[in-house]
Design a protein around this motif. Sequence first.
Motif, PDB file in Angstrom:
ATOM      1  N   UNK A   1       0.832  -1.202   0.000  1.00  0.00           N
ATOM      2  CA  UNK A   1       0.000   0.000   0.000  1.00  0.00           C
ATOM      3  C   UNK A   1       0.866   1.252   0.000  1.00  0.00           C
ATOM      4  N   UNK A   2       0.445   2.260  -0.772  1.00  0.00           N
ATOM      5  CA  UNK A   2       1.084   3.571  -0.788  1.00  0.00           C
ATOM      6  C   UNK A   2       2.433   3.571  -1.482  1.00  0.00           C
ATOM      7  N   UNK A   3       2.904   4.760  -1.832  1.00  0.00           N
ATOM      8  CA  UNK A   3       4.233   4.926  -2.418  1.00  0.00           C
ATOM      9  C   UNK A   3       4.637   6.387  -2.336  1.00  0.00           C
ATOM     10  N   UNK A   4       5.909   6.621  -2.072  1.00  0.00           N
ATOM     11  CA  UNK A   4       6.492   7.962  -2.038  1.00  0.00           C
ATOM     12  C   UNK A   4       7.330   8.128  -3.306  1.00  0.00           C
ATOM     13  N   UNK A   5       6.875   8.981  -4.207  1.00  0.00           N
ATOM     14  CA  UNK A   5       7.519   9.112  -5.503  1.00  0.00           C
ATOM     15  C   UNK A   5       8.640  10.148  -5.525  1.00  0.00           C
ATOM     16  N   UNK A   6       8.987  10.729  -4.394  1.00  0.00           N
ATOM     17  CA  UNK A   6      10.038  11.749  -4.392  1.00  0.00           C
ATOM     18  C   UNK A   6      11.381  11.183  -4.823  1.00  0.00           C
ATOM     19  N   UNK A   7      11.620   9.874  -4.571  1.00  0.00           N
ATOM     20  CA  UNK A   7      12.889   9.280  -4.981  1.00  0.00           C
ATOM     21  C   UNK A   7      12.958   9.125  -6.494  1.00  0.00           C
ATOM     22  N   UNK A   8      11.793   9.220  -7.170  1.00  0.00           N
ATOM     23  CA  UNK A   8      11.757   9.169  -8.634  1.00  0.00           C
ATOM     24  C   UNK A   8      11.711  10.556  -9.246  1.00  0.00           C
ATOM     25  N   UNK A   9      11.812  11.583  -8.392  1.00  0.00           N
ATOM     26  CA  UNK A   9      11.801  12.954  -8.894  1.00  0.00           C
ATOM     27  C   UNK A   9      10.431  13.563  -9.017  1.00  0.00           C
ATOM     28  N   UNK A  10       9.398  12.871  -8.529  1.00  0.00           N
ATOM     29  CA  UNK A  10       8.031  13.405  -8.576  1.00  0.00           C
ATOM     30  C   UNK A  10       7.590  13.713  -7.149  1.00  0.00           C
ATOM     31  N   UNK A  11       7.300  14.959  -6.821  1.00  0.00           N
ATOM     32  CA  UNK A  11       6.964  15.335  -5.438  1.00  0.00           C
ATOM     33  C   UNK A  11       5.535  14.934  -5.085  1.00  0.00           C
ATOM     34  N   UNK A  12       5.312  13.639  -4.924  1.00  0.00           N
ATOM     35  CA  UNK A  12       3.957  13.166  -4.653  1.00  0.00           C
ATOM     36  C   UNK A  12       4.000  11.893  -3.823  1.00  0.00           C
ATOM     37  N   UNK A  13       3.016  11.741  -2.954  1.00  0.00           N
ATOM     38  CA  UNK A  13       2.778  10.512  -2.224  1.00  0.00           C
ATOM     39  C   UNK A  13       1.423   9.991  -2.675  1.00  0.00           C
TER      40      UNK A  13
ATOM     41  N   UNK B   1       8.491  -1.145 -15.464  1.00  0.00           N
ATOM     42  CA  UNK B   1       8.123  -0.044 -16.360  1.00  0.00           C
ATOM     43  C   UNK B   1       8.214   1.338 -15.725  1.00  0.00           C
ATOM     44  N   UNK B   2       7.938   1.459 -14.403  1.00  0.00           N
ATOM     45  CA  UNK B   2       7.929   2.782 -13.798  1.00  0.00           C
ATOM     46  C   UNK B   2       9.334   3.364 -13.616  1.00  0.00           C
TER      47      UNK B   2
ATOM     48  N   UNK C   1      -6.306   1.790  -8.699  1.00  0.00           N
ATOM     49  CA  UNK C   1      -5.706   2.705  -7.724  1.00  0.00           C
ATOM     50  C   UNK C   1      -4.385   3.258  -8.252  1.00  0.00           C
ATOM     51  N   UNK C   2      -3.960   4.441  -7.785  1.00  0.00           N
ATOM     52  CA  UNK C   2      -2.690   5.023  -8.248  1.00  0.00           C
ATOM     53  C   UNK C   2      -1.485   4.112  -8.018  1.00  0.00           C
ATOM     54  N   UNK C   3      -1.450   3.437  -6.881  1.00  0.00           N
ATOM     55  CA  UNK C   3      -0.315   2.553  -6.594  1.00  0.00           C
ATOM     56  C   UNK C   3      -0.327   1.344  -7.521  1.00  0.00           C
ATOM     57  N   UNK C   4      -1.493   0.751  -7.730  1.00  0.00           N
ATOM     58  CA  UNK C   4      -1.583  -0.402  -8.643  1.00  0.00           C
ATOM     59  C   UNK C   4      -1.179   0.003 -10.055  1.00  0.00           C
TER      60      UNK C   4
END
Length: 381
Positions: A66-78, A174-175, A126-129
Amino acid sequence: MPRARACALMARAAVALAPAAILLTPGPGESAAIERSVPSTSRILFEPGRYGEIGATWVDPRQNGSGADLTVLGAPAVIAGRTGDMFDPEWTLNGALKTDLGRRLSFALIVDQPYGARTTYPGGASPVAALYAGTLARLDTWEATGVLAWDVATGVKVYAGLRAQWLEARSEIPFIAGYSVEGAGDWGVGYLAGVAYERPEIAFRAALTYYSPIRHRLETAETAALGSETSTTEISTPQSVALEVQSGVAPRTLAFGSVRWVEWSDFDISPPLYGAIVGEPLVDYSGDWWTWTAGVAHQLTDTLAGSLSVTYEPSIGGALTTLGPHDGRTTATAALSYDFGAVNLTGGVTYGRLGDTANALETQFDDGSVLGLGMRLGMRF
């Protein structure tokens, strides 16, 4: 029942049942790291005379994140949501032949599938899926082991052998810039060595076995949005040490257990293009695994015996790979073994929980479980 017959039945139960919990404990995606099966080489070597067996195991692990923190991919979003179950059910096969070469010398040939991975993120609304959709991992191995054993003294056996191991792997993420990698199959060679002591009159046996690492060099093809690269990726499956003990504790009753150490901290898969994109290995583990098993077997009739066992693998902590996310496990196994003439049939079921963990994107993987079914047919001839 005469004491001599009770001891003989206890020893027979030891041969038939002590390995059942190990043989039928599931491996891929739910044992340590990418392990599919836990070896018990010493068990085969103690089979009397000429002996052969074949076995199959079906495993259905389940894990959801569940959930993901995308800041490590350069996208400021959880982002929120569930990944869906990412483990695929799987069949594995094994077999062995053992024969005596003389009064003190014996030989065994063992074939199994020691490591593997079957991970497929299903995608969803869902966004995470949606983030993880299409992410998968496939790793397959086959191993053939030839072992010579020598009875150096009454009750004392030493053994050693060579292991030929085949490994291939591929992954798609892919992501991460549309990344994919495929490693062509490669053979590697290692060895094992061990010593065992037994007292058949009380069904006591202790065996200590060392398994060397095995080095592979996979011809690797990587592709991503940034380009493609062909190279050689070195992978070494880890060394391990196993101590197995069993003993009669009452008429018709046997207690058994094992402790096993595997040096997963020295294992990684590091394709160069992936490292250039992400800055870390594709697969890496932060610590070694210890696995503990304890159980009891009971001779129910002259031909039927049963066993119950529990396996515990403590958490090592730290973020684990997205391709096989769990940290530790606790499982229980129930098995039955039936003799009809020179043939033995052993079957069992395993169920347990997978340890919680998180990956580098802070996706939380929890409430994982595993169900396993296994069957083994053995024959003396």
